[in-house]
Design an enzyme around this catalytic site. Structure first.
Site, PDB file in Angstrom:
ATOM      1  N   LEU A  11     -43.096  -8.949 -27.361  1.00 14.78           N
ATOM      2  CA  LEU A  11     -43.689  -8.559 -26.090  1.00 14.78           C
ATOM      3  C   LEU A  11     -45.195  -8.761 -26.182  1.00 14.78           C
ATOM      4  O   LEU A  11     -45.786  -8.666 -27.262  1.00 14.78           O
ATOM      5  CB  LEU A  11     -43.405  -7.085 -25.781  1.00 14.78           C
ATOM      6  CG  LEU A  11     -41.955  -6.689 -25.481  1.00 14.78           C
ATOM      7  CD1 LEU A  11     -41.860  -5.167 -25.391  1.00 14.78           C
ATOM      8  CD2 LEU A  11     -41.472  -7.328 -24.194  1.00 14.78           C
ATOM      9  N   ASN A 192     -52.290 -10.722 -27.360  1.00 17.11           N
ATOM     10  CA  ASN A 192     -52.516 -11.608 -28.506  1.00 17.11           C
ATOM     11  C   ASN A 192     -52.529 -10.875 -29.847  1.00 17.11           C
ATOM     12  O   ASN A 192     -53.124 -11.342 -30.811  1.00 17.11           O
ATOM     13  CB  ASN A 192     -53.835 -12.389 -28.329  1.00 17.11           C
ATOM     14  CG  ASN A 192     -53.855 -13.177 -27.030  1.00 17.11           C
ATOM     15  OD1 ASN A 192     -52.894 -13.852 -26.693  1.00 17.11           O
ATOM     16  ND2 ASN A 192     -54.944 -13.036 -26.279  1.00 17.11           N
ATOM     17  N   ARG A 193     -51.866  -9.733 -29.881  1.00 18.62           N
ATOM     18  CA  ARG A 193     -51.779  -8.908 -31.091  1.00 18.62           C
ATOM     19  C   ARG A 193     -53.148  -8.413 -31.573  1.00 18.62           C
ATOM     20  O   ARG A 193     -53.304  -7.987 -32.709  1.00 18.62           O
ATOM     21  CB  ARG A 193     -51.081  -9.664 -32.229  1.00 18.62           C
ATOM     22  CG  ARG A 193     -49.609  -9.983 -31.948  1.00 18.62           C
ATOM     23  CD  ARG A 193     -48.826  -8.690 -31.765  1.00 18.62           C
ATOM     24  NE  ARG A 193     -47.395  -8.913 -31.618  1.00 18.62           N
ATOM     25  CZ  ARG A 193     -46.741  -8.935 -30.464  1.00 18.62           C
ATOM     26  NH1 ARG A 193     -47.431  -8.798 -29.329  1.00 18.62           N
ATOM     27  NH2 ARG A 193     -45.448  -9.096 -30.407  1.00 18.62           N
ATOM     28  N   LEU A 194     -54.146  -8.436 -30.698  1.00 14.87           N
ATOM     29  CA  LEU A 194     -55.475  -7.909 -31.034  1.00 14.87           C
ATOM     30  C   LEU A 194     -55.542  -6.461 -30.553  1.00 14.87           C
ATOM     31  O   LEU A 194     -56.284  -6.102 -29.639  1.00 14.87           O
ATOM     32  CB  LEU A 194     -56.569  -8.771 -30.396  1.00 14.87           C
ATOM     33  CG  LEU A 194     -56.603 -10.226 -30.883  1.00 14.87           C
ATOM     34  CD1 LEU A 194     -57.701 -11.008 -30.173  1.00 14.87           C
ATOM     35  CD2 LEU A 194     -56.799 -10.277 -32.404  1.00 14.87           C
TER      36      LEU A 194
END
Length: 214
Positions: A11, A192-194
């Site tokens: 997700l 963006n997994r940041l």
């Protein structure tokens, strides 16, 4: 059996952000704010948390329910003679993790752990439904038993034993623990997994606030 492609499950988190200027200076107040938002979002059992303990240098985890928190720590109740109780007696440190997926949030708590007062345990025990109070007497938690029939027979026996009592006594082996945090991390999913990760670390009587790289 069809092969499940777990690698494709993902997700993109984009609901919220957690910036330093928006974080409350007290981690317990920040937790309270997020907990109220979890309640408002009608998350299933928002007080469910993963409790990790240690025995013989090996971690052991399970889900338990938070039953109170304030600036003294986070509390839950269980059987002191259970596996978790023995592990806590051996190594009195623990971690707690809350995951509120609908809000794309986690809270991680690490610290020492102690038993709550007998008065606190009594008050919580007697606030439970009568069936749950008797259940605390029924179960030798974590011990191997031959079948469910043993539990049902012991339940009937104890229901009969306590039938004339208005107040069921709390078993000496049952009560509360409090995790006294040294570190509390608030994790907010981002694109963006940041992800945003804000860490509170106890320094003397104060809390140091830092951002961690995702």
């Amino acid at each position: 059996m069809n092969k499940i492609d777990i690698t494709s499950l993902r997700l993109s988190y984009s609901q919220n952000e957690l910036l330093e200027e928006n974080v409350l200076e007290n981690p317990f107040k920040q937790f309270g704010k997020w907990f109220e938002e979890a309640l408002s979002a009608k998350i299933l059992e928002p007080n469910a948390m993963h409790l990790a303990t240690i025995s013989g240098r090996k971690p052991h985890g399970r889900i338990v329910l938070l039953k109170g928190f304030d600036e003294n720590g986070f509390s839950f109740y269980t059987n002191y003679l259970s596996n978790k109780g023995q592990e806590i007696a051996e190594t009195p440190f623990a971690s707690l993790t809350f995951f509120w997926g609908d809000l794309e949030r986690q809270v991680r708590i690490e610290g020492s752990i102690e038993q709550v007062s007998e008065q606190d345990s009594d008050e919580y025990f007697h606030s439970r439904p009568r069936g749950s109070q008797i259940g605390a007497w029924v179960s030798a938690q974590s011990k191997v038993i031959e079948g469910r029939k043993i539990l049902e027979e012991r339940l009937k026996s104890l229901e009969n034993e306590f039938k004339d009592l208005n107040i069921i006594p709390r078993p000496e082996h049952w009560g509360g623990y409090r995790v006294i945090p040294e570190r509390i991390e608030f994790w907010q999913g981002r694109p963006n997994r940041l992800h945003d990760r804000i860490l509170f670390t106890k320094v003397g009587d104060d809390w140091k606030i830092e951002r961690l790289s995702p």
